[in-house]
Structures are given as C-alpha cells and as structure tokens.
Scaffold this active site. Structure first.
Site, short mmCIF file in Angstrom:
data_model
loop_
_atom_site.label_atom_id
_atom_site.label_comp_id
_atom_site.label_asym_id
_atom_site.label_seq_id
_atom_site.Cartn_x
_atom_site.Cartn_y
_atom_site.Cartn_z
N ASP A 102 -4.75 1.79 -4.92
CA ASP A 102 -4.89 0.38 -5.25
C ASP A 102 -6.01 -0.29 -4.45
O ASP A 102 -6.52 0.27 -3.47
CB ASP A 102 -3.58 -0.36 -4.97
CG ASP A 102 -2.51 -0.07 -6.00
OD1 ASP A 102 -2.86 0.41 -7.09
OD2 ASP A 102 -1.32 -0.32 -5.70
N TYR A 128 1.09 10.37 2.95
CA TYR A 128 0.57 9.02 3.18
C TYR A 128 0.99 8.57 4.57
O TYR A 128 2.03 8.98 5.09
CB TYR A 128 1.17 8.04 2.17
CG TYR A 128 0.59 8.09 0.79
CD1 TYR A 128 -0.48 7.26 0.42
CD2 TYR A 128 1.13 8.94 -0.18
CE1 TYR A 128 -0.99 7.30 -0.87
CE2 TYR A 128 0.62 8.99 -1.47
CZ TYR A 128 -0.44 8.15 -1.81
OH TYR A 128 -0.95 8.19 -3.08
#
Length: 259
Positions: free
Chosen positions: A58, A117
């Site tokens: 994003d 992540y």
C-alpha cells in the site's frame, strides 16, 4: 539489437522506501513503485516492460525484499540486471539482486511461500523526527510482554476474517502464521510476523490490535475472542502504513524453476 536474443524472464528482489509512493500497483492518482520500474526498464532495454510483483504493498509501506518478474530480450546477463537497473533508479528504490527463472514462473502463484513482515513502533513520550517515516509513534506506554501473550493466539492456521480490511473481495480468509515475535530496544518495538500469506491490511490490523493490548484496553485473551468472532469491527484499528516493512519472501525453490 534485442531481437537477436531469446525472451527471458528475470526475477528481481526490490527494496524501497515507500514514503513518496502511492504503493506498488499502478494508480491513476500518483506515482507508484511499479510505474517507476516499468519506465526505468524501458530506458534500459528499449522495450515496453511491465513488471509483475509478488506483493502489492500500500501507499507509504516499505520493503526490503519484495519480488517481481519481467520478460525481456535484452542481452544484459540476468545477474547483472540489478546493477544496470540501479544506475537508472531513484535512490529510494534499489534492486537487491536479479536472476533468471522459467518463463511461466509467477511470483504470486508459487507453492510453499513464506512472507515476513515487520511492524515498527516508536514508543516514547515525544516523537523522534528521524523515525517518523519508518515507524508508528505511540506516546502511551506499551507492555510488550502482554502484547507477546496476545500474539500467541494468532500463531497457526486460522480464519483471519477479523483481521482483514472489509473492502477486500477475497473469499477464503484462512491463513497460516508461523511465528510472531516482539522485540523492544529502548523506545523501538518491532513486531515480526511470518506466514504463508496475508490478507489486505492484515499485519497492520494485527499491529493495531496488539497496540491496544499493550495499552491495556484489551487483555491478551481478548485476541482469541477477536479471532473467533470473524468480524472486522471486533479488532483494533488499522495501524499507520509507515510502520510496515515487507522484509522477505521465501520460495521453496530457487533458480530456473519449471525448466
């Protein structure tokens, strides 16, 4: 000159600071990582090239190890493509390495994939201006041990519907988390999550939920209740994008898969 060479598929590992980009995927309203890679590859090879990314991060999200592929007839050796492309990229995008894979190798459709992540939190009474682009600032004290206890409920294979943005069209919300580790060094807290795949905003919602545990708004056991509810409104807010980094994508095989 390119026409004298066979078509090849090149895989690249891409690192970038996502601060000034509207995410990975091409957008009509702003510049993206994919757009920059396409344009710089055209300058380098003279071909109209369209990269395919493994993870479409994003706006504002960073990466150390996103993976992408593109097809080219360029004579540049696959392992030298990273060096050649880096000469044409802005300083906030770097090709870590490059190699050749089979023409049907797709970064999003491989079996036995694990992604890692990290979500970075700066937990202090006042913000640090040097951290503002790469971590979420939380001024209230966070109890990391309670966050660890809450995170344990998420390890394993579960339906993560509660941790998925409601705008996603994914029908199957079952994913597997292999590990969640939380480390604190001074004011810096890192939430490291490894799994076989992640839903839209899943890591940021996990981070937002664990922050509420750390602040004492949720008990660690509340995380299991949220997971079982399979309802997005039960979980914490989506944490800000600047704290998120795609660290690594691991595939079962390397090299010329499929040949």
């Amino acid at each position: 000159m390119c026409g004298y060479f066979d078509m090849r598929r090149i895989r690249i590992v891409v690192a970038y600071d996502g601060t000034d980009y509207c995410g990975w995927q091409l957008q009509p309203n702003g510049i993206t990582i994919e757009e920059v890679l396409n344009s710089r590859l055209k300058r380098l090879t003279g071909e109209d090239i369209h990269v395919i990314g493994a993870s479409r991060t994003d706006s504002g999200v960073h990466a150390l190890g996103n993976v992408a592929v593109f097809d080219t007839e360029s004579p540049i050796p696959p392992d030298r493509m990273a060096y050649a492309l880096n000469q044409k990229l802005p300083r906030d995008i770097v090709i870590v390495r490059s190699d050749e894979v089979a023409l049907d190798w797709h970064p999003r459709y491989q079996r036995q994939v694990t992604k890692t992540y990290e979500y970075h939190i700066y937990n202090a009474s006042v913000p640090n201006p040097l951290k503002r682009k790469h971590s979420a600032f939380i001024s209230f004290p966070l109890e990391v041990e309670k966050m660890r206890q809450g995170a344990r409920w998420l390890v394993g294979e579960h339906d993560f519907a509660s941790f998925c943005n409601v705008r996603t069209n994914v029908e199957d919300t079952v994913r597997r988390i292999d590990s969640i580790e939380l480390e604190r060094t001074g004011a810096d807290i890192t939430v490291r999550v490894t799994g076989n795949g992640f839903l839209y905003n899943m890591v940021r919602i996990i981070a937002g939920t664990l922050i509420r545990v750390g602040r004492g708004f949720y008990t660690p056991e509340k995380v299991k209740e949220i997971l079982d509810a399979k309802e997005r409104t039960e979980a914490g807010v989506t944490a800000p994008p600047e704290g998120l980094v795609l660290v690594e994508i691991k595939y079962e095989c390397h090299g010329l898969e499929g040949r």
